[in-house]
Motif scaffolding. Structure first.
Motif, PDB file in Angstrom:
ATOM      1  N   THR A  99      48.136  49.887  34.671  1.00  0.00           N
ATOM      2  CA  THR A  99      49.066  49.515  35.759  1.00  0.00           C
ATOM      3  C   THR A  99      48.251  48.673  36.747  1.00  0.00           C
ATOM      4  O   THR A  99      47.702  49.194  37.700  1.00  0.00           O
ATOM      5  N   ASP A 110      43.908  48.660  34.282  1.00  0.00           N
ATOM      6  CA  ASP A 110      44.754  47.629  33.693  1.00  0.00           C
ATOM      7  C   ASP A 110      45.999  48.207  33.014  1.00  0.00           C
ATOM      8  O   ASP A 110      46.897  47.449  32.642  1.00  0.00           O
ATOM      9  N   ASP A 128      40.330  40.685  48.332  1.00  0.00           N
ATOM     10  CA  ASP A 128      41.174  41.894  48.247  1.00  0.00           C
ATOM     11  C   ASP A 128      41.235  42.465  46.831  1.00  0.00           C
ATOM     12  O   ASP A 128      41.996  43.405  46.575  1.00  0.00           O
ATOM     13  N   THR A 142      48.027  35.406  38.396  1.00  0.00           N
ATOM     14  CA  THR A 142      49.142  34.455  38.439  1.00  0.00           C
ATOM     15  C   THR A 142      48.686  33.124  39.031  1.00  0.00           C
ATOM     16  O   THR A 142      49.030  32.046  38.529  1.00  0.00           O
ATOM     17  N   PRO A 176      46.543  46.637  39.628  1.00  0.00           N
ATOM     18  CA  PRO A 176      46.762  46.521  41.079  1.00  0.00           C
ATOM     19  C   PRO A 176      47.444  45.193  41.404  1.00  0.00           C
ATOM     20  O   PRO A 176      47.200  44.183  40.721  1.00  0.00           O
ATOM     21  N   ALA A 177      48.274  45.201  42.435  1.00  0.00           N
ATOM     22  CA  ALA A 177      49.040  43.997  42.794  1.00  0.00           C
ATOM     23  C   ALA A 177      48.120  42.804  43.047  1.00  0.00           C
ATOM     24  O   ALA A 177      48.450  41.663  42.702  1.00  0.00           O
ATOM     25  N   ALA A 178      46.969  43.058  43.643  1.00  0.00           N
ATOM     26  CA  ALA A 178      46.057  41.940  43.961  1.00  0.00           C
ATOM     27  C   ALA A 178      45.538  41.280  42.673  1.00  0.00           C
ATOM     28  O   ALA A 178      45.337  40.064  42.629  1.00  0.00           O
ATOM     29  N   TRP A 179      45.313  42.087  41.630  1.00  0.00           N
ATOM     30  CA  TRP A 179      44.880  41.508  40.348  1.00  0.00           C
ATOM     31  C   TRP A 179      45.977  40.614  39.785  1.00  0.00           C
ATOM     32  O   TRP A 179      45.714  39.526  39.301  1.00  0.00           O
ATOM     33  N   THR A 180      47.212  41.102  39.836  1.00  0.00           N
ATOM     34  CA  THR A 180      48.340  40.330  39.297  1.00  0.00           C
ATOM     35  C   THR A 180      48.515  39.033  40.078  1.00  0.00           C
ATOM     36  O   THR A 180      48.723  37.968  39.501  1.00  0.00           O
ATOM     37  N   ARG A 181      48.421  39.132  41.404  1.00  0.00           N
ATOM     38  CA  ARG A 181      48.529  37.933  42.248  1.00  0.00           C
ATOM     39  C   ARG A 181      47.449  36.928  41.863  1.00  0.00           C
ATOM     40  O   ARG A 181      47.726  35.741  41.656  1.00  0.00           O
TER      41      ARG A 181
END
Ligand code: FNR
Length: 192
Positions: free
Chosen positions: A55, A53, A44, A65, A57-62
Motif C-alpha cells: 500500500t 509497496d 517528503d 506519477t 505511501p501517497a508521497a511515493w505515488t505522487r
C-alpha cells in the motif's frame, strides 16, 4: 515548434538555503523554451521499504506519477561524505519500484554536482551515475558539471553574479536540451 520536453529536476539537498537548489533554479531560468523544467520535491518521501509497496505511501505515488510524466531528468546535488546524499538516493530507489522496467527506464539525464569546496562534488556526481547506469538512463557525458566554490556564484538574492558562472550553466542546460531531444527522438522510434 515541437512540444517542450517535461524535465523533472531533482535537488539532492533538503536545506532551505541550499546552493544546489539555487543552481537548479538558475538552470531552470536559463533553460531554452524547448524544455519545461520543474523541481520535483523529494523531501517528503518516506524511506524506501519494500513492505510498504503493498500500500504505497501517497508521497511515493505522487513522486512516481511525476517521474512517469517526465521526458528527462536533471539532477543537481551536493556531496555528502564523498557520495550521494541519502535523500536523493532514497528518491532514486522509490522511483525504481515496483515496476520493471521502472519509471526511470530510458529517460535521458544529466548530473550536476556543487560544493562550497574545491572538488565540486565529483564523488557524488559519479556515484549518482552508477545508479543511473543500472536504471538504463542515458546520462549526458559532456559538459561535465562539478561546480566548486558554489557560494561565490550567487549574490544575496540567489542570482548568479559572475558572467563566467552564468555562461557555464547556460552551456550545460543548452547541451542538455539537445541531448534530451536526441534521446527522446530515439524513444519515440523516430530517427533523430
Ligand atoms: C557535507 N559537505 C561536503 N562537501 C563536500 O564537498 N564533500 C563532502 O563529502 C561533504 N560531506 C558532507 C556531509 C554532510 C553530512 C554534510 C551536511 C555536508 C558540505 C556540503 O557540500 C555543504 O554543506 C553544502 O552547502 C551542501 O549543499 P547544499 O545544501 O548547499 O545544496
Amino acid at each position: 515548434m515541437e512540444n517542450a520536453l517535461n524535465v523533472a529536476v531533482l535537488v539532492g539537498s533538503l536545506r532551505e538555503a541550499s546552493y544546489s537548489r539555487k543552481v537548479a533554479r538558475a538552470l531552470i531560468a536559463l533553460a531554452p523554451q524547448t524544455l519545461n523544467c520543474r523541481i520535483v520535491e523529494i523531501g517528503d518521501l518516506p524511506l524506501y521499504n519494500e513492505d510498504l509497496d503493498a500500500t504505497p505511501p501517497a508521497a511515493w505515488t505522487r513522486f512516481r506519477t511525476e517521474i512517469g510524466a517526465s521526458d528527462a531528468v536533471l539532477i543537481v546535488t551536493p556531496e555528502y561524505n564523498r557520495s550521494v546524499p541519502g535523500a536523493l538516493k532514497n528518491a532514486i530507489d522509490v522511483g525504481s519500484r515496483p515496476d520493471y522496467p521502472s519509471g526511470w527506464d530510458g529517460l535521458p539525464a544529466a548530473v550536476i554536482s556543487a560544493s562550497p569546496y574545491k572538488l565540486g562534488g565529483f564523488g557524488a556526481n559519479h556515484h549518482v551515475r552508477q545508479s543511473l547506469v543500472f536504471l538504463n538512463m542515458p546520462v549526458m557525458q559532456q559538459p561535465e558539471a562539478y561546480i566548486p566554490e558554489v557560494a561565490s556564484l550567487f549574490d544575496d538574492d540567489g542570482q548568479v553574479t559572475a558572467s563566467q558562472g552564468r555562461d557555464f550553466l547556460l552551456g550545460v542546460i543548452t547541451a542538455f536540451a539537445q541531448w534530451a531531444r536526441l534521446i527522446n527522438s530515439g524513444r519515440d522510434g523516430k530517427v533523430p
